[in-house]
Scaffold this active site. Structure first.
Site, PDB file in Angstrom:
ATOM      1  N   GLU A 164       0.849  -1.200   0.000  1.00 34.59           N
ATOM      2  CA  GLU A 164       0.000   0.000   0.000  1.00 34.59           C
ATOM      3  C   GLU A 164       0.881   1.245   0.000  1.00 34.59           C
ATOM      4  O   GLU A 164       1.094   1.876   1.036  1.00 34.59           O
ATOM      5  CB  GLU A 164      -0.946  -0.005   1.221  1.00 34.59           C
ATOM      6  CG  GLU A 164      -2.073  -1.020   1.090  1.00 34.59           C
ATOM      7  CD  GLU A 164      -3.001  -1.089   2.301  1.00 34.59           C
ATOM      8  OE1 GLU A 164      -4.063  -1.707   2.176  1.00 34.59           O
ATOM      9  OE2 GLU A 164      -2.645  -0.530   3.365  1.00 34.59           O
ATOM     10  N   GLU A 254      -5.423  -7.917  -0.844  1.00 33.16           N
ATOM     11  CA  GLU A 254      -5.857  -7.803   0.554  1.00 33.16           C
ATOM     12  C   GLU A 254      -7.268  -7.259   0.605  1.00 33.16           C
ATOM     13  O   GLU A 254      -7.595  -6.282  -0.065  1.00 33.16           O
ATOM     14  CB  GLU A 254      -4.919  -6.869   1.314  1.00 33.16           C
ATOM     15  CG  GLU A 254      -5.228  -6.753   2.800  1.00 33.16           C
ATOM     16  CD  GLU A 254      -4.245  -5.817   3.501  1.00 33.16           C
ATOM     17  OE1 GLU A 254      -3.027  -5.961   3.260  1.00 33.16           O
ATOM     18  OE2 GLU A 254      -4.688  -4.939   4.260  1.00 33.16           O
TER      19      GLU A 254
END
Length: 331
Positions: A164, A254
């Site tokens: 991320e 995710e």
């Protein structure tokens, strides 16, 4: 005077073990990306799915789930075909933040070896979390290159190069990072699937849509989208659908059934809307997370200490929803 010459050490990759008949990898073989989709070695659309570990760097409370029986249960009882092994570079005891690098590397390799023995696919996740990935680029190259050199012949290993990368623009930060890191992996693992994160908690998929990594140079690349069902609802599903329709290959490395914090707000209805989208577009997806941490996103109740052999009553609300979802899929 003396001249010193430096030579690159010759890397002898581990020979790939034969996959056990009937396992996911034996059935599907090496994967490749074409257009917006992942395909298996028979040129059939392929969907990877399974559990993500929590950070392996956070100590044995989390790394203990990397054991053969846990992975065998995920394959046989949960019907999954993939495991995501998470290694934070910069968070607590991370690979670049005081963690024992040799130990962390060995944990990653143990996970890869176990998944391979069981005929499962495995995501090697360099878990860049909320920073510009260029800040740990040199360490990423060293780490991923070592893994790629050892497992060069393994067709079941995929590389997630930045989880991320938040606060990092696609064109000026993430794309150049990928252009540096992917060739380092490709030096050994010539055509392994590589997954590239996107800005803002891996949601700004419009960046790579506008300016993708050219397939001719980088090949077999996918882009990350993450969702937490109670926070990311219809507008986010529309974004994913739009970029896939426009030809961008998306991998949900995710997702959670709750708030983006990983806690609070378990939302079965919104999770099921995501599952429908995932089914419609054959999107690969990995659930956060396989642990008993006291938070909504954990699959195992905090009162349960066993690291395999879980029963239905050992699972959280989230764990049970995910278990049933995975069992409904065609592996």
């Amino acid at each position: 005077s003396t001249t010193t010459t430096t030579t690159t050490p010759t890397v002898t990759p581990d020979p790939e073990p034969a996959a056990v008949t009937g396992t996911p990898y034996a059935n599907h073989g090496k994967l490749h990306v074409y257009g917006a989709y992942l395909y298996d070695s028979h040129n059939k659309k392929m969907q990877l799915y399974g559990m993500s570990t929590h950070g392996l760097n956070f100590g044995s409370d989390f790394s203990r789930y990397v054991n053969r029986q846990a992975l065998a249960d995920l394959r046989d009882k949960w019907n999954t075909n993939c495991i995501r092994l998470v290694l934070y570079p910069r968070d607590y005891k991370g690979y670049c933040n005081g963690g024992n690098q040799a130990e962390l590397k060995n944990l990653m390799k143990t996970g890869i070896n176990l998944a391979t023995e069981l005929g499962m696919y495995v995501l090697v996740d360099w878990h860049v979390h909320n920073y510009n990935p260029q800040e740990t680029q040199s360490q990423a190259i060293t780490f991923l290159q070592e893994i790629a050199s050892q497992y060069a012949s393994y067709g079941n290993v995929l590389y997630e190069i930045c989880n991320e990368p938040t606060g990092a623009l696609w064109d000026s930060a993430i794309k150049p990072y990928a252009q540096a890191v992917i060739p380092a992996i490709r030096k050994y693992a010539k055509d392994a699937v590589v997954i590239v994160g996107t800005n803002t908690w891996s949601q700004d998929v419009e960046g790579p849509l506008a300016s993708p990594l050219p397939a001719s140079s980088y090949g077999n690349v996918m882009y990350t989208f993450h969702f937490y069902a109670n926070t990311h609802t219809d507008t986010f599903r529309t974004r994913v659908e739009n970029v896939i329709k426009a030809g961008l290959p998306i991998f949900i490395t995710e997702f959670g059934t709750c708030d983006a914090s990983g806690n609070g707000g378990f939302n079965k209805g919104e999770s099921e809307k995501w599952f429908q989208l995932i089914k419609n577009y054959n999107i690969s997806h990995m659930n956060w997370s396989l642990c008993n941490k006291g938070e909504t996103a954990s699959a195992i109740k905090s009162s349960v200490s066993k690291t395999s052999g879980w029963t239905i009553s050992d699972l959280t609300e989230s764990g049970l929803l995910i278990y049933n979802h995975f069992r409904s899929l065609e592996r």
